[in-house]
Motif scaffolding. Structure first.
Motif, PDB file in Angstrom:
ATOM      1  N   GLU A  62       4.696 -13.407   9.262  1.00  0.00           N
ATOM      2  CA  GLU A  62       3.609 -13.241   8.291  1.00  0.00           C
ATOM      3  C   GLU A  62       2.632 -12.158   8.720  1.00  0.00           C
ATOM      4  O   GLU A  62       2.143 -11.387   7.890  1.00  0.00           O
ATOM      5  CB  GLU A  62       2.875 -14.572   8.104  1.00  0.00           C
ATOM      6  CG  GLU A  62       3.664 -15.602   7.305  1.00  0.00           C
ATOM      7  CD  GLU A  62       2.948 -16.935   7.244  1.00  0.00           C
ATOM      8  OE1 GLU A  62       1.776 -17.004   7.682  1.00  0.00           O
ATOM      9  OE2 GLU A  62       3.545 -17.907   6.752  1.00  0.00           O
ATOM     10  N   LYS A  63       2.302 -12.136  10.004  1.00  0.00           N
ATOM     11  CA  LYS A  63       1.440 -11.075  10.543  1.00  0.00           C
ATOM     12  C   LYS A  63       2.107 -10.529  11.793  1.00  0.00           C
ATOM     13  O   LYS A  63       1.635 -10.702  12.912  1.00  0.00           O
ATOM     14  CB  LYS A  63       0.047 -11.609  10.864  1.00  0.00           C
ATOM     15  CG  LYS A  63      -0.767 -11.953   9.628  1.00  0.00           C
ATOM     16  CD  LYS A  63      -2.210 -12.298   9.998  1.00  0.00           C
ATOM     17  CE  LYS A  63      -3.053 -12.543   8.757  1.00  0.00           C
ATOM     18  NZ  LYS A  63      -4.465 -12.876   9.100  1.00  0.00           N
ATOM     19  N   GLU A  64       3.233  -9.855  11.564  1.00  0.00           N
ATOM     20  CA  GLU A  64       4.069  -9.364  12.650  1.00  0.00           C
ATOM     21  C   GLU A  64       3.261  -8.464  13.587  1.00  0.00           C
ATOM     22  O   GLU A  64       2.777  -7.407  13.167  1.00  0.00           O
ATOM     23  CB  GLU A  64       5.253  -8.604  12.068  1.00  0.00           C
ATOM     24  CG  GLU A  64       6.258  -8.152  13.098  1.00  0.00           C
ATOM     25  CD  GLU A  64       7.468  -7.512  12.458  1.00  0.00           C
ATOM     26  OE1 GLU A  64       8.247  -6.881  13.189  1.00  0.00           O
ATOM     27  OE2 GLU A  64       7.643  -7.634  11.223  1.00  0.00           O
ATOM     28  N   PRO A  65       3.089  -8.860  14.848  1.00  0.00           N
ATOM     29  CA  PRO A  65       2.217  -8.085  15.748  1.00  0.00           C
ATOM     30  C   PRO A  65       2.900  -6.838  16.290  1.00  0.00           C
ATOM     31  O   PRO A  65       4.094  -6.837  16.583  1.00  0.00           O
ATOM     32  CB  PRO A  65       1.924  -9.079  16.873  1.00  0.00           C
ATOM     33  CG  PRO A  65       3.148  -9.950  16.922  1.00  0.00           C
ATOM     34  CD  PRO A  65       3.623 -10.073  15.499  1.00  0.00           C
ATOM     35  N   THR A  96       6.129 -17.938  10.640  1.00  0.00           N
ATOM     36  CA  THR A  96       4.721 -17.690  10.945  1.00  0.00           C
ATOM     37  C   THR A  96       4.547 -16.372  11.671  1.00  0.00           C
ATOM     38  O   THR A  96       3.620 -15.603  11.378  1.00  0.00           O
ATOM     39  CB  THR A  96       4.157 -18.837  11.806  1.00  0.00           C
ATOM     40  OG1 THR A  96       4.298 -20.064  11.081  1.00  0.00           O
ATOM     41  CG2 THR A  96       2.700 -18.599  12.149  1.00  0.00           C
ATOM     42  N   THR A 119      -0.776  -2.471   8.770  1.00  0.00           N
ATOM     43  CA  THR A 119      -2.172  -2.024   8.847  1.00  0.00           C
ATOM     44  C   THR A 119      -2.227  -0.535   8.553  1.00  0.00           C
ATOM     45  O   THR A 119      -1.384   0.232   9.015  1.00  0.00           O
ATOM     46  CB  THR A 119      -2.737  -2.295  10.254  1.00  0.00           C
ATOM     47  OG1 THR A 119      -2.685  -3.690  10.524  1.00  0.00           O
ATOM     48  CG2 THR A 119      -4.176  -1.807  10.386  1.00  0.00           C
ATOM     49  N   PRO A 157      -1.347  -6.191  12.966  1.00  0.00           N
ATOM     50  CA  PRO A 157      -0.186  -6.552  12.152  1.00  0.00           C
ATOM     51  C   PRO A 157       0.478  -5.289  11.610  1.00  0.00           C
ATOM     52  O   PRO A 157      -0.205  -4.332  11.202  1.00  0.00           O
ATOM     53  CB  PRO A 157      -0.789  -7.379  11.013  1.00  0.00           C
ATOM     54  CG  PRO A 157      -2.170  -7.744  11.458  1.00  0.00           C
ATOM     55  CD  PRO A 157      -2.613  -6.659  12.375  1.00  0.00           C
ATOM     56  N   ARG A 178       4.049   0.897   9.549  1.00  0.00           N
ATOM     57  CA  ARG A 178       5.225   0.029   9.613  1.00  0.00           C
ATOM     58  C   ARG A 178       6.458   0.897   9.808  1.00  0.00           C
ATOM     59  O   ARG A 178       6.436   2.103   9.562  1.00  0.00           O
ATOM     60  CB  ARG A 178       5.354  -0.818   8.351  1.00  0.00           C
ATOM     61  CG  ARG A 178       5.534  -0.041   7.068  1.00  0.00           C
ATOM     62  CD  ARG A 178       5.984  -0.967   5.933  1.00  0.00           C
ATOM     63  NE  ARG A 178       5.005  -1.999   5.662  1.00  0.00           N
ATOM     64  CZ  ARG A 178       4.117  -1.944   4.680  1.00  0.00           C
ATOM     65  NH1 ARG A 178       4.077  -0.875   3.899  1.00  0.00           N
ATOM     66  NH2 ARG A 178       3.265  -2.926   4.478  1.00  0.00           N
TER      67      ARG A 178
END
Length: 490
Positions: free
Chosen positions: A333-336, A330, A357, A354, A394
């Motif tokens: 999924e939206k790695e902060p 989890t 972005t 995330p 990223r």
């Protein structure tokens, strides 16, 4: 720590005298000449600049730097205050103040305004400095499990590996690889939290330390248990006085509650940009000049006092409780990721977004308009200028993400003035240990001053700096090279 370190001994004796330096050297068990070499190396032992000082950061450079200097007695290196820039600090003797909203606020009382933070996973809904409040919001659950042997060290390591957590200090090295390497080492082992955030444009770690110290400490202690560390040190920039006091209070609260399984202490940084390089950091902790070591061996093998040492960034460790709470899948999924967004945006601040972005979406979160910008500085001083607003934020991408600094510059900004500030910063912060860096950064300043656009010369400058021992020199020309690319594409 195996022996008394020189820096805390010197700090306890400020202002220094010949007798005090000699006493510190004797207690540290080192030659007097070595002690004086350290005193002459670190700025705070040479005496702080006095008066009203303009904080020299990329945002101030974009706001009419020469005019701003007219009302100042000098400049101060970046302090993670870019969201408030241009801003002044005042130094009177050994006392330091931030000049904010018409008041002089002592460093030990000044925290970044909480309203600058935007996020709901790593960032708290309110400043959380008290243990009961942190626990009421779900904190300490996994630390308590670990202390009751309900969460094995290997389970923590497996969660970090499954999540694919990368280091948030800029290098983006897989966290589990470093952790496992230290865990395999012979004891004693150490854990050092790198909180020497000195990259222009960044203030994510400062914000976490000032407003969410218990999250940082929980993640730190979980990592310490996972690798079998016998001692933990938080290496914090000395100007972050309020953060240091908050951390010490949080450590005391954990100890009082029986939740401090590993001896933990704050170690005041040497106060230089190079101290953020992990081996230079360890050198300073050992009471030496903060000069990078040759690698290998790496700190995971021979770190502090020659022992296996895990050095991790503040934000990296703050993710551990979140990974365990949400589950690695989890979380991934939206790695902060925390981004410090400043400059020509309507709402400068710290944004939790995330990974992946786009740069455009990140800017719009801060109410910035990409079409009105000349360029963005991505990654801080060791970063690049870009107009690629579609770039996904990223790691391992075409552009360096660094620690997550994003500084936006409008159409009227003189980017050469911004670049000059970065070049002077690198020249000032070079430790001087290896030949390419002090030579290359000095030449770069002169080239930028004359706005040299000869790409062959800049290429040769870059080739020289690539021979530097550490990332400070190796990345010092990136902004220069990228500015020429931005100008060529305009």
């Amino acid at each position: 720590m195996e022996k008394p370190s020189l820096l805390p001994l010197l700090d306890a004796r400020l202002p220094l005298s010949e007798e005090k330096v000699a006493e510190a050297a004797r207690l540290a068990g080192i030659p007097l000449a070595q002690a004086w070499g350290v005193v002459r190396y670190y700025p705070r032992y040479r005496g702080l600049p006095q008066g009203r000082l303009l904080v020299d950061d990329p945002v101030a450079r974009a706001r009419g730097f020469a005019r701003l200097l007219e009302g100042a007695d000098g400049t101060h290196p970046p302090l993670g205050l870019e969201a408030l820039s241009p801003i002044h600090v005042r130094v009177e003797g050994e006392k330091r103040y931030v000049e904010w909203e018409g008041r002089l606020i002592p460093f030990k009382e000044f925290r970044l305004p909480f309203a600058l933070g935007h996020g709901d996973r790593l960032l708290p809904p309110e400043p959380i400095l008290e243990l009961d409040r942190y626990e009421a919001l779900g904190g300490l659950l996994f630390l308590r499990r670990a202390l009751k042997n309900l969460l094995a060290p290997e389970a923590i390591l497996e969660a970090v590996e499954e999540a694919g957590l990368l280091g948030r200090g800029g290098a983006a090295f897989p966290a589990h690889i470093k952790m496992r390497a230290v865990a395999r080492g012979e004891p004693p082992r150490y854990l050092v939290v790198n909180a020497d955030e000195s990259e222009p444009g960044n203030f994510k770690d400062r914000f976490l330390l000032e407003h969410h110290p218990l999250l940082v400490l929980e993640g730190t202690l979980l990592a310490a248990l996972a690798v079998g560390a016998s001692q933990v040190f938080l290496y914090v920039r000395d100007e972050f006085e309020a953060a240091i006091l908050g951390l010490e209070q949080a450590i005391h609260q954990l100890e009082e509650a029986g939740l401090l399984p590993v001896p933990t202490q704050v170690f005041t940084s040497g106060g230089l940009y190079i101290c953020g390089e992990e081996t230079a950091l360890l050198e300073s902790m050992e009471g030496k000049r903060a000069e990078p070591r040759l690698k290998p061996p790496f700190p995971v093998e021979k770190g502090l006092w020659g022992r296996p040492t895990l050095v991790q960034n503040v934000e990296t460790l703050a993710n551990l409780p979140l990974i365990l709470r949400e589950g690695p899948g989890t979380w991934r999924e939206k790695e902060p990721k925390l981004f410090s967004i400043t400059g020509d945006v309507a709402r400068p601040g710290l944004y939790e977004l995330p990974l992946g972005t786009s740069l455009e979406d990140a800017l719009r979160k801060a109410e910035g308009e990409p079409e009105g910008l000349k360029a963005v500085l991505l990654g801080g001083a060791a970063g690049v200028f870009t107009r690629d607003f579609a770039f996904p934020l990223r790691y391992k991408g075409r552009l360096p993400l660094g620690a997550g600094a994003i500084v936006a510059f409008g159409k009227e900004v003189d980017l050469w003035e911004v670049l000059l500030g970065l070049a002077e910063f690198f020249q000032e912060e070079s430790c001087g240990k290896c030949f390419p860096c002090p030579l290359g950064t000095a030449v770069q300043v002169e080239m930028v001053r004359r706005q040299e656009r000869n790409r062959d010369l800049v290429h040769h400058l870059g080739q020289t700096l690539k021979g530097s021992l550490c990332g400070l020199g190796q990345s010092a020309y990136w902004a220069y090279q990228s500015l020429l690319e931005v100008e060529g594409a305009a």
